[in-house]
Write an enzyme that holds these catalytic residues in place. Structure first.
Site, short mmCIF file in Angstrom:
data_model
loop_
_atom_site.label_atom_id
_atom_site.label_comp_id
_atom_site.label_asym_id
_atom_site.label_seq_id
_atom_site.Cartn_x
_atom_site.Cartn_y
_atom_site.Cartn_z
N ASP A 155 0.82 -1.21 0.00
CA ASP A 155 0.00 0.00 0.00
C ASP A 155 0.86 1.26 0.00
OD1 ASP A 155 -2.61 1.45 0.46
OD2 ASP A 155 -1.54 2.02 2.30
N GLU A 179 1.72 -0.02 -4.84
CA GLU A 179 0.86 1.12 -5.16
C GLU A 179 1.69 2.37 -4.93
OE1 GLU A 179 -3.00 3.68 -3.68
OE2 GLU A 179 -1.86 2.47 -2.28
N ASP A 222 -2.60 6.51 -13.46
CA ASP A 222 -2.80 7.35 -14.65
C ASP A 222 -3.80 6.70 -15.60
OD1 ASP A 222 -1.14 9.35 -13.84
OD2 ASP A 222 0.29 9.16 -15.48
N PHE A 223 -3.69 5.40 -15.80
CA PHE A 223 -4.60 4.70 -16.71
C PHE A 223 -6.04 4.88 -16.23
CE2 PHE A 223 -6.95 1.19 -18.48
CZ PHE A 223 -6.34 0.90 -19.70
N HIS A 226 -7.28 7.25 -14.24
CA HIS A 226 -7.72 8.65 -14.29
C HIS A 226 -8.09 9.06 -15.72
CE1 HIS A 226 -6.52 8.53 -10.27
NE2 HIS A 226 -5.41 9.24 -10.29
N ASP A 230 -9.84 2.39 -3.87
CA ASP A 230 -9.49 3.79 -3.65
C ASP A 230 -10.35 4.72 -4.49
OD1 ASP A 230 -7.53 4.04 -1.70
OD2 ASP A 230 -5.92 3.47 -3.06
N GLN A 231 -10.43 4.42 -5.78
CA GLN A 231 -11.11 5.34 -6.69
C GLN A 231 -12.62 5.34 -6.51
OE1 GLN A 231 -9.09 7.31 -7.85
NE2 GLN A 231 -7.21 6.11 -7.67
N GLY A 263 -14.05 4.28 -3.26
CA GLY A 263 -14.26 4.67 -1.87
C GLY A 263 -13.87 6.09 -1.55
#
Length: 635
Positions: free
Chosen positions: A273, A310, A336-337, A339, A404-405, A407
């Site tokens: 992490d 990560e 990046d991919f 986003h 993450d993206q 939550g």
């Protein structure tokens, strides 16, 4: 357990003849005594053995015994203090993070001891949270659903952190006993049963581990020794001491923890992490030592074992080989991919999405890996990243969603609630037909709509309020008007449970079938299975909002078009001359689309763009057998 340290294992180790050996690093204590708290109670003094370690053997003791360490030290006024604390290397906390530690039995009857792992190139990952994945919220509950994951096409299961945390509701990143397995999930034996069941189903297991910080409640490590440093700070509080005085013992603690998961629990990979929050400026970084130790363990065990990082730094050194000056980790998540894809599909430009949203960004991610390779980032207000062009595609993990993206949105809303059904199909194709390792967040394969908000179950009211306020501040740059759901409220946790029964009907059933088909083509078509950036050409057809990708192998060729326009369009695609077969069109009526306008066969002329009709938000795949291949370059 692979022996990389000359000393005995940390924590309590059950031995033959009803004996338990204890080893604790406690340089802040003048003396350490093991206090056995399960009847009959007694005390066993440990002996200092140098370097701040205290060791000893307790007779007539075995698995199941509960204990605390009694630390003797000088108080602020020179007085002698005695503090009773759980073991920093506790293997089990049956009464929670503030209760006594417990000695665990060393053995386990593995049903699939011959499992040697999978090549990383074969990983198709389902990321899950054990506590919400099933109503039971246990490892055994997850094991009961492995057939569904395998039948959907997954080859690997990634578990969010399972180290012991306060209460029964947590994402897992507030763990405070890195060696212990969360009791409400099923404890250490429950995790072993799940790993064994995964291997029996042909699934690799990735475990998310947190070495950049510990949670705030139940964190007693600072009372034992200099586990933390004031030289740096992380977004979550104190930084772990990886490069200051006495950091050798701290490194040993976390490396031994990594080896426990690999050797004792037979985990196949570790997801590390937020390694950007591991502050270490030493000549031999901790991450390099960790990767070396894991590699040695894998070699000794004759298994495939990986470290996946990560990182938010876009630093290719993380996955570059040590011989070329890198840290030698096996792969890393590529934010990046995600986003690029998210911004194109949703049009969002708040927060870190302000740096993305152009089709050219997604093309850069396909070609190289990172989008930001040293250019200025408007979100960060500085230059960001370095080049990843020489990093093989198999070293990047990509996704349209992850914990993450999802939550770290105000309501924890998934992509399925933000874009159309056609957009979901397009996202699936972009991820699964990429040359990178694909990851899907639990239930994404059938379009799960349950949110995944942040949740905790702390016992300190001040800490609870601090968490609430922290979440409010975190969303300030996104300009969302509402407050986030209360992380402490049990109802917030309950909303996060997916409902796989919906996969049996409607668009959910169609989407599940589409994912299966995409995975089947990814693994069955050689040019798609070949995870190489060298046998791929990527081109933006910007005026048509279409990304064109040509890939090849010695066996076949594939041309893929990803159309992000909201209207039907005809793209002039630079397809090599010859006869091509339409293998997939997300707009096909089979996938409940408006109907494909492409013929079953497409004939292209060399040097002339081929007009292809594309539906809104659609993905198209054309293939042909390889014949001759004079125009192709192979690595």
């Amino acid at each position: 357990m692979i022996k990389l340290f000359s000393d005995v294992r940390l924590g309590a180790e059950a031995m033959e003849g009803e004996r338990v050996r204890f080893n604790v690093w406690a340089p802040f204590a003048d003396a350490v005594t093991v206090e056995i708290v399960s009847p009959p109670t007694r005390q066993v003094p440990l002996s200092p053995v140098g370097g701040g370690y205290h060791q000893g053997v307790a007779e007539r003791l075995g698995p199941g015994a509960k204990y605390l360490y009694r630390l003797r030290r000088q108080g602020p006024q020179g007085e002698t203090r005695f503090d009773r604390r759980p073991d920093p290397a506790s293997r089990r906390q049956p009464e929670g993070v503030h209760g006594p530690s417990q000695v665990v039995a060393p053995g386990f009857r593995w049903r699939h001891p011959g499992w040697a792992g999978l090549p990383l190139s074969r990983y198709i990952i389902s990321e899950i949270h054990v506590g919400t994945f099933t109503p039971e919220g246990t490892f055994d509950g997850v094991a009961a659903r492995l057939d569904r994951l395998r039948d959907a096409g997954f080859t690997a299961v990634e578990l969010m952190p399972v180290a012991a945390f306060p209460g029964g509701r947590n994402w897992g990143y507030d763990g405070v006993y890195p060696f212990a397995v969360q009791e409400s999930y099923g404890g250490p034996d429950g995790l072993k049963r799940l790993v064994d069941a995964c291997h029996g189903a042909g699934l690799a297991v990735i475990l998310d581990v947190v070495y950049n910080h510990l949670g705030p409640e139940g964190n007693y490590l600072r009372e034992y020794g200099p586990y933390f440093t004031d030289a740096y700070r992380t977004p979550w509080g104190e930084a772990v001491n990886f490069d200051g005085p006495h950091s050798d013992a701290v490194r040993r603690f976390f490396i031994e923890n990594a080896l426990q998961w690999i050797c004792d629990f037979r985990v196949d990979a570790l997801r590390l992490d937020a390694v950007h929050a591991i502050c270490d400026f030493s000549a031999r970084p901790f991450l390099q030592d960790l990767a070396t130790a894991v590699g040695l363990a894998a070699e000794a065990l004759d298994r495939r074992v990986y470290c996946i990082a990560e990182s938010a730094r876009n630093d290719a050194r993380i996955v570059r080989s040590r011989s070329l000056g890198g840290l030698g980790l096996d792969a890393q998540w590529n934010d990046d991919f995600h986003h690029c894809l998210h911004a194109l599909l949703t049009g969002e430009q708040d927060g870190y999405y302000r740096d993305y949203g152009r089709l050219e960004d997604l093309a850069a991610a396909w070609r190289s890996g990172y989008v930001y390779t040293g250019q200025h980032s408007a979100f960060r207000q500085r230059r960001h990243g370095n080049s990843s062009r020489d990093i093989p595609a198999r070293r990047f993990v990509v996704s349209a969603q992850n914990h993450d993206q999802v939550g770290n949105r105000l309501r924890g809303d998934r992509l399925s609630t933000l874009v159309s059904f056609e957009g979901q199909k397009l996202a699936a194709a972009v991820v699964l037909l990429s040359p990178f390792i694909p990851l899907l967040f639990m239930g994404e394969e059938y379009g799960e709509t349950a949110p995944f908000p942040y949740f905790v179950s702390h016992t300190d009211p001040k800490l609870v309020e601090a968490v609430r306020e922290g979440r409010r501040r975190e969303f300030a740059s996104f300009r969302w008007a509402q407050d986030p759901p209360d992380p402490q409220d049990p109802a917030t946790f309950l909303t996060a449970r997916p409902d796989p029964s919906v996969a049996a009907g409607g668009d959910h059933r169609i989407l599940l079938g589409l994912h299966r088909e995409l995975i089947r083509m990814r693994t069955g078509i050689r040019s798609l299975a070949r995870m190489s950036k060298k046998t791929m050409q990527v081109q933006c057809l910007s005026d048509k909002k279409t990304l064109f990708v040509h890939r090849w192998s010695l066996r076949d060729e594939a041309c893929t078009l990803f159309h992000f326009g909201s209207r039907a369009s005809t793209a002039a695609a630079p397809i090599p001359g010859g006869r091509w077969r339409r293998r997939f069109d997300s707009s096909d009526s089979k996938w409940r689309g408006p109907g494909s306008r492409l013929p079953d066969a497409v004939v292209a002329q060399d040097g002339e763009p081929t007009p292809l009709p594309l539906a809104p938000f659609s993905a198209v795949l054309l293939t042909r057998p390889q014949a001759g291949g004079e125009h192709l370059k192979m690595d």
